[in-house]
Design a protein around this motif. Structure first.
Motif, mmCIF file in Angstrom:
data_model
loop_
_atom_site.group_PDB
_atom_site.id
_atom_site.type_symbol
_atom_site.label_atom_id
_atom_site.label_comp_id
_atom_site.label_asym_id
_atom_site.label_seq_id
_atom_site.Cartn_x
_atom_site.Cartn_y
_atom_site.Cartn_z
ATOM 1 N N ALA A 369 6.884 109.374 22.563
ATOM 2 C CA ALA A 369 5.518 108.859 22.497
ATOM 3 C C ALA A 369 5.425 107.393 22.895
ATOM 4 C CB ALA A 369 4.966 109.047 21.084
ATOM 5 N N GLU A 370 6.508 106.639 22.706
ATOM 6 C CA GLU A 370 6.479 105.208 22.998
ATOM 7 C C GLU A 370 6.946 104.874 24.405
ATOM 8 O OE1 GLU A 370 5.062 103.144 21.054
ATOM 9 O OE2 GLU A 370 4.822 104.557 19.402
ATOM 10 N N ALA A 391 14.623 118.925 22.894
ATOM 11 C CA ALA A 391 13.240 118.630 22.513
ATOM 12 C C ALA A 391 12.594 117.481 23.273
ATOM 13 C CB ALA A 391 13.186 118.321 21.016
ATOM 14 N N TYR A 392 13.369 116.700 24.022
ATOM 15 C CA TYR A 392 12.794 115.551 24.724
ATOM 16 C C TYR A 392 12.325 115.977 26.110
ATOM 17 C CZ TYR A 392 12.450 110.849 26.773
ATOM 18 O OH TYR A 392 12.008 109.697 27.381
ATOM 19 N N PRO A 393 11.014 115.947 26.372
ATOM 20 C CA PRO A 393 10.520 116.340 27.698
ATOM 21 C C PRO A 393 10.740 115.226 28.715
ATOM 22 C CG PRO A 393 8.668 115.817 26.259
ATOM 23 C CD PRO A 393 9.911 115.648 25.431
ATOM 24 N N VAL A 394 11.447 115.533 29.776
ATOM 25 C CA VAL A 394 11.726 114.574 30.847
ATOM 26 C C VAL A 394 10.739 114.825 31.974
ATOM 27 C CG1 VAL A 394 13.438 113.788 32.534
ATOM 28 C CG2 VAL A 394 14.144 114.401 30.208
ATOM 29 N N LYS A 395 10.030 113.777 32.361
ATOM 30 C CA LYS A 395 8.960 113.953 33.334
ATOM 31 C C LYS A 395 9.346 113.579 34.754
ATOM 32 C CE LYS A 395 5.514 113.379 29.704
ATOM 33 N NZ LYS A 395 4.275 112.688 29.256
ATOM 34 N N ARG A 396 10.443 112.818 34.902
ATOM 35 C CA ARG A 396 10.874 112.426 36.236
ATOM 36 C C ARG A 396 12.383 112.561 36.353
ATOM 37 N NH1 ARG A 396 7.463 107.120 38.280
ATOM 38 N NH2 ARG A 396 5.380 107.826 37.634
ATOM 39 N N PRO A 397 12.869 112.845 37.561
ATOM 40 C CA PRO A 397 14.323 112.943 37.737
ATOM 41 C C PRO A 397 14.989 111.573 37.608
ATOM 42 C CG PRO A 397 13.194 113.111 39.849
ATOM 43 C CD PRO A 397 12.137 113.129 38.802
ATOM 44 N N ARG A 398 16.290 111.620 37.334
ATOM 45 C CA ARG A 398 17.124 110.428 37.191
ATOM 46 C C ARG A 398 16.669 109.526 36.049
ATOM 47 N NH1 ARG A 398 20.889 110.051 41.109
ATOM 48 N NH2 ARG A 398 20.515 111.108 43.110
ATOM 49 N N THR A 399 16.055 110.112 35.023
ATOM 50 C CA THR A 399 15.634 109.316 33.870
ATOM 51 C C THR A 399 16.277 109.791 32.570
ATOM 52 O OG1 THR A 399 13.666 110.692 33.475
ATOM 53 C CG2 THR A 399 13.403 108.778 34.923
ATOM 54 N N TYR A 400 17.231 110.717 32.664
ATOM 55 C CA TYR A 400 17.885 111.245 31.465
ATOM 56 C C TYR A 400 19.362 111.418 31.807
ATOM 57 C CZ TYR A 400 18.337 114.051 27.174
ATOM 58 O OH TYR A 400 18.680 114.531 25.925
ATOM 59 N N GLY A 510 9.002 104.681 15.413
ATOM 60 C CA GLY A 510 8.006 104.541 16.473
ATOM 61 C C GLY A 510 7.498 103.119 16.619
ATOM 62 N N GLY A 511 7.099 102.521 15.518
ATOM 63 C CA GLY A 511 6.581 101.157 15.553
ATOM 64 C C GLY A 511 7.639 100.156 15.969
ATOM 65 N N ALA A 512 8.860 100.361 15.483
ATOM 66 C CA ALA A 512 9.945 99.449 15.841
ATOM 67 C C ALA A 512 10.265 99.525 17.328
ATOM 68 C CB ALA A 512 11.186 99.779 15.018
ATOM 69 N N LEU A 513 10.259 100.736 17.878
ATOM 70 C CA LEU A 513 10.531 100.898 19.302
ATOM 71 C C LEU A 513 9.429 100.246 20.129
ATOM 72 C CD1 LEU A 513 12.156 102.007 21.658
ATOM 73 C CD2 LEU A 513 11.082 104.237 21.296
ATOM 74 N N ARG A 514 8.188 100.385 19.677
ATOM 75 C CA ARG A 514 7.070 99.757 20.385
ATOM 76 C C ARG A 514 7.259 98.244 20.451
ATOM 77 N NH1 ARG A 514 2.949 100.904 16.950
ATOM 78 N NH2 ARG A 514 3.448 103.072 17.425
ATOM 79 N N ALA A 515 7.664 97.663 19.338
ATOM 80 C CA ALA A 515 7.893 96.215 19.305
ATOM 81 C C ALA A 515 9.069 95.826 20.190
ATOM 82 C CB ALA A 515 8.134 95.768 17.861
ATOM 83 N N ALA A 516 10.137 96.614 20.145
ATOM 84 C CA ALA A 516 11.340 96.289 20.926
ATOM 85 C C ALA A 516 11.071 96.338 22.420
ATOM 86 C CB ALA A 516 12.459 97.260 20.562
ATOM 87 N N LEU A 517 10.239 97.277 22.856
ATOM 88 C CA LEU A 517 9.947 97.415 24.282
ATOM 89 C C LEU A 517 9.169 96.219 24.822
ATOM 90 C CD1 LEU A 517 9.066 101.216 24.357
ATOM 91 C CD2 LEU A 517 11.079 100.142 25.375
ATOM 92 N N GLY A 518 8.556 95.463 23.938
ATOM 93 C CA GLY A 518 7.845 94.269 24.350
ATOM 94 C C GLY A 518 8.710 93.027 24.413
ATOM 95 N N GLU A 519 9.960 93.135 24.011
ATOM 96 C CA GLU A 519 10.874 91.996 24.010
ATOM 97 C C GLU A 519 11.392 91.708 25.422
ATOM 98 O OE1 GLU A 519 12.127 89.910 21.680
ATOM 99 O OE2 GLU A 519 10.967 90.705 19.987
ATOM 100 N N LYS A 520 11.760 90.470 25.647
ATOM 101 C CA LYS A 520 12.370 90.061 26.912
ATOM 102 C C LYS A 520 13.884 89.911 26.771
ATOM 103 C CE LYS A 520 8.346 89.671 28.908
ATOM 104 N NZ LYS A 520 7.898 90.668 29.914
#
Length: 536
Positions: A369-370, A391-400, A510-520
């Motif tokens: 979701a994140e 269970a993890y849906p992969v939507k594009r190739p070379r991303t898993y 979920g919330g922690a991952l959202r915050a981490a993805l915003g880090e540089k």
């Protein structure tokens, strides 16, 4: 011809072949090569803290970009340290070039005790590579690099190891750097395509089984086209996730250790199109192929066709090329599959997974979701990642990115670093256990130094969880060697200059991952978990 040193011939050849970056760890027999990289300014260099990471970063880079990943190490201990990663690249058919320094050419085979000497080092790499070679003269280097690249880019793309002795690195001689040769897939036999088209067109319930060969050939669009023309549902292996978008109506999901859609769908199939998969089932499968089911197997490697199951028709060729040609001759969809049938199978898979692994599924969903559609996920050898295969849906190739049958503990974090190098603008997340993360924990320094804002989610149960579960299940609860003492991973990440986030409950992910993805900067998220059941 220009006069150049062996090191200059090596680095110039790599640059001419389109190599952009070299991952490695400095050492005496390769210092001339590092100096050539510095002086020529054509290649980027990234230092790591362990040679295994150099090869894993090359692996992650190659898997996500489709380019050749290159690692440079000293001979002996340095080269041997890289073998687990090279074995992973071999298992996943990934083009990784390991360039190893070597003892002086006059010491080769002498067993005098030269620095880092291993007698017949290339023999170590023969089972792990498609080709390995030791050059003896400066003039040979450009041709050897050219040959290595041809091996990496033609046929089945497995790793290559190339050795350059120390004195050859230093020596000078006239050498010519050849232009790269264009590489094209071998043509497909039209009669085989026609035979496959006839079998598939006559099928009432065709199924496509897609493996990593689809991803490696960049054949996902072509596979999706064939599936749509046939109205054939697709089952993937973990390596094949992304061969068709995970949210496509014809995508049934993934088979892994007996779980997934196969036990509901395959029994109904009359023709099964296997593309880029060994078709080897680890663990007990709750079904078997019937004698009246016809298997068509497409593989770039002739030795894989019919290896694990008899086939009605085998086609040796590049998956993308074969699928593209097949799509051109297939008639419009004629199968009997109905959308409601496929949805019923998907619902059955979800219900089964919810029953046996509800916590793991909730975490997989929180991660999905994140993440952006093109985000790269590297599922390590850890419990949540096992269930993520399903269970993890992969939507594009070379991303898993998996480690396939090599199941290499500790591969996820360093592989993710290489993926981030190749895809700096995309989200890259690794899933590690507390056991596996410790393999490459010092590479947090590499991530900070190189500015790689990778998110590493560490699931902490204080154990080598799969083997602890095995002891509880098969060995009467006799626990030995599987309990772990861990540091505070989040605090430790901060000491490296990364961000550390320590959760008190899994539900906070979920919330922690959202915050981490915003880090540089790189981030470690520490997630507490009990020891959980595995799919195997």
């Amino acid at each position: 011809m220009a006069m150049m040193t062996g090191a200059e011939a090596l680095t110039s050849s790599l640059a001419r072949e389109g190599v952009e970056i070299v991952f490695g760890l400095p050492g005496v027999q390769i210092m001339e090569a590092l100096d050539a990289i510095y002086r020529q300014g054509k290649l980027r260099w990234a230092s790591v803290r362990h040679e295994q990471t150099a090869a894993y970063m090359a692996y992650g880079y190659a898997r996500t970009t489709g380019k050749v990943g290159v690692a440079l190490v000293v001979p002996g201990p340095g080269a041997l340290n890289a073998t687990a990663a090279l074995g992973t690249a071999y298992a996943t058919s990934t083009p990784v070039l390991l360039v190893s320094g070597q003892v002086e050419s006059y010491n080769l085979g002498q067993q005098r005790g030269a620095l880092h000497e291993v007698a017949d080092q290339s023999q170590v790499f023969q089972p792990l590579t498609k080709w390995c070679h030791c050059v003896r003269k400066v003039e040979e280097i450009p041709g050897a690099v050219r040959q290595a690249m041809l091996k990496l880019k033609t046929g089945r793309p497995r790793p290559v190891e190339l050795e350059v002795p120390w004195d050859v690195m230093q020596a000078s001689a006239p050498a010519e750097i050849p232009e790269p040769e264009p590489v094209s897939p071998a043509p497909v036999e039209p009669a085989q395509i026609e035979a496959a088209a006839q079998l598939l067109a006559s099928a009432h319930h065709p199924i496509i089984w897609a493996g990593g060969g689809v991803i490696g050939s960049d054949g996902s669009s072509e596979l999706t086209e064939v599936a749509q023309r046939l109205n054939a549902p697709v089952i993937t292996t973990p390596e094949g996730k992304g061969a068709i978008p995970g949210d496509h109506p014809l995508s049934l999901g993934t088979f892994y250790y007996g779980f997934g859609p196969a036990k509901w769908a395959l029994a109904q199939a009359d023709v099964i199109l296997v593309v880029g998969s060994r078709l080897y089932f680890r663990g007990a499968a709750p079904w078997a192929f019937a004698q009246d089911q016809k298997l068509i197997q497409i593989d770039i490697d002739a030795s894989e066709v019919g290896r694990n199951h008899p086939v009605q028709l085998g086609i040796v060729g590049d998956a993308r090329t074969v699928l593209s040609t097949l799509a051109e001759v297939l008639p419009p969809a004629s199968s009997s599959w109905q959308p409601e049938e496929l949805e019923k199978i998907k619902d059955a898979v979800t219900a089964e997974l919810e029953e046996v692994a509800p916590l793991q599924l909730s975490l997989v969903r929180a991660i999905r979701a994140e993440l952006a559609e093109d985000a790269i996920l590297v599922p390590g050898v850890t419990n949540v990642a096992y269930w993520g295969h399903l269970a993890y849906p992969v939507k594009r190739p070379r991303t898993y990115l998996t480690s396939s049958y090599f199941a290499t503990l500790g591969f996820a974090f360093p592989t993710a670093l290489g993926a981030k190098v190749g895809n700096p603008k995309r989200q890259v997340v690794a899933l590690s256990g507390d056991g596996g993360f410790m393999y490459a924990l010092p590479e947090l320094a590499t991530a900070v130094q190189e500015g790689l804002s990778v998110v590493n989610i560490v699931f902490v149960d204080g154990a080598f969880g799969a083997t602890l579960h095995d002891q509880e299940r098969r060995f009467g609860g006799r626990i030995i060697g599987t309990r772990l003492h861990n540091p505070d991973f989040a605090s430790l990440a901060e000491t490296f200059g990364a961000r550390g986030i320590k959760l008190s409950r899994p539900e906070e992910l979920g919330g922690a991952l959202r915050a981490a993805l915003g880090e540089k900067r790189p981030t470690v998220i520490e997630v507490p978990l009990p020891t959980l059941a595995t799919p195997f």
